[in-house]
Design a protein around this motif. Sequence first.
Motif: not given
Length: 448
Positions: A16-20, A54-58, A89-91
Motif C-alpha cells: 500500500v502507498a507509503e504513509g497514512r 494512531v493508525p487505523a483502517t477506514l 494520553d492518546c486523544p
Amino acid sequence: MNSAPAGTDIGTGCPVAEGRVPLYGPEFTANPARVYERLREQGQTALVELAPGVPATLVVGYDAALEVLRDPGEFPRDGRRWAATVPEDCPVLPVMSYRPNCLMTDGAEHARLRGVITESLARVDPNKVRAHVEATADMLINQFAQRGSADLLTEYAVALPLWVFTFLHGCPRDVGERMVTGMRDIVDMRDPERANEQLTAALLELIALKRREPAQDMASWMMEHPAQLTDEEILHQLFLMLGAGTEPEANLIANALRLLLSDYRFAGYVAGGSMRIEDALDEVLWTDPPVANLSASYPVRDVVVAGRRLPADQPVVISYAAANTDPGFGVEHRSGNRAHLAWGAGPHACPVQGQARMVASIAIEKLLDRLPDLTLAVPVEDLPWRESPFLRALAGLPVTFTPVRAVETAPPTAPMPVVPGADRPIAPLPAATGKRWMHTIIRWWRGQ
C-alpha cells in the motif's frame, strides 16, 4: 488464509502507498469529502491516522461497510487489547476504548445491555416527547426571536437535544449541561482526561439521584429493569445514550439547517411543500451524516475485506460519510431514501432513529415557521467546522432574520411529572465510592 503481509492488496501483493492519510488537520476539517475521494484510490478500505501516531483502517466503501457492520464475530467491538498498546494520553481513547455498554459489547452481553435500553425506551410516551420537543423549540426560539440574529448551533441545535435528554432521564438542567460539555470536549479531544472525569462525575450525580428518588423516566426504568444492572453498568449505558442522543442530534439539526439556508433549490422543495422535512433529512444523512467516522471494531486475527488484509487488533473504523457517497453504490435519489448507513447496520444499528428523526423534524419545522426569512450571516464556505475525526460538526451557525414577537408556550417540563428533589442539591455518592468508580473509569479508558 492467504499469507500476504498485513497492509498489502491480495492478488497483487503490492505494498500500500507509503504513509497514512490523516483524519485531522486543516485539510480534513475544511473538506473531508476531498480526502475520502483520495482514500477511495486505495479501494474500499484505506490506511489512515485518527490522530498523530494512531493508525487505523477506514472502511470507505458501502458494501465493505455493510460486511463489517453485519459480522460482529469477525469484527468485535471490544478494543481493550488495542487500547493497551497506545499511550495513556492518546486523544482518541475516551471515544474508542472499551466501556461495558451495548455499543462496545457483542453476543449475549450485548443483547442483555441493549435490551435494557430498548425496553426502557418502549415505555416512553411518544406523544409526551413530541409535546415536550415542540414546547422546548418554542421556548428556545423565544430567547432570540426579538433580537434578529442568533447562533443556531449553540442557541438551538445543541440546546434542544440537551433538553430532550434531561426530560427523558429526569435529569436536573445543570447536571445535564455539565454532561454535554464533557462529552463535547471528549469528542473534540480537548483535554480528554479532564473532560472524562467531568462527565463521569455528572453521570454519578444523576445515578445517585435516581437511586434515592426514582421517577417515571428512562434512568429510573433502566435501574428497575429485570436485568438488574449495577450502577457502574448504568453509568456506561447513560454515557452511550448521552453521546448518541445529544452530539449527533445537534449535528443533524445544524447540518440540515446549513443545507436549507445555502441550497436554494433544496429549500424551495421544502418551502413549496413538495418535500417533507423528514424526507429532506435523508439528503443530509446521505451526504453530511452527523457521525462521519466511528463504530470501531478490532479483529482478533488478520481478516480479509474487499481484497485487503486487515491486521489483528488494529481499529477498523466505518466511514459513514465516505460509504454513503461511494460512487460504486450509485444512489440517484437521496431524499426519502433510507438505504444510507447513517444509523449504522447489523446488531449495533441505532435503536432510536425514529425518535431522532422526529426531534430534528420538529426543530426545523418550528424554526422555519417562526422565522421564515432566516439567512446565513456569513457565506456558507466561511462557516467554521469543529476539528474531529469522528463527527461532521459545525462550530457555529450564525443567522439573521426579521425580529418577531415571542409566543406563549407551555413550560417544556410540563409533559412529564416534575422529578422529586430535582430543584435541590443532589447528595453525592460516598467519597470512597466516587473515587473508586472514577479510578475504575480511567482504567477502562486506558484499556487496563
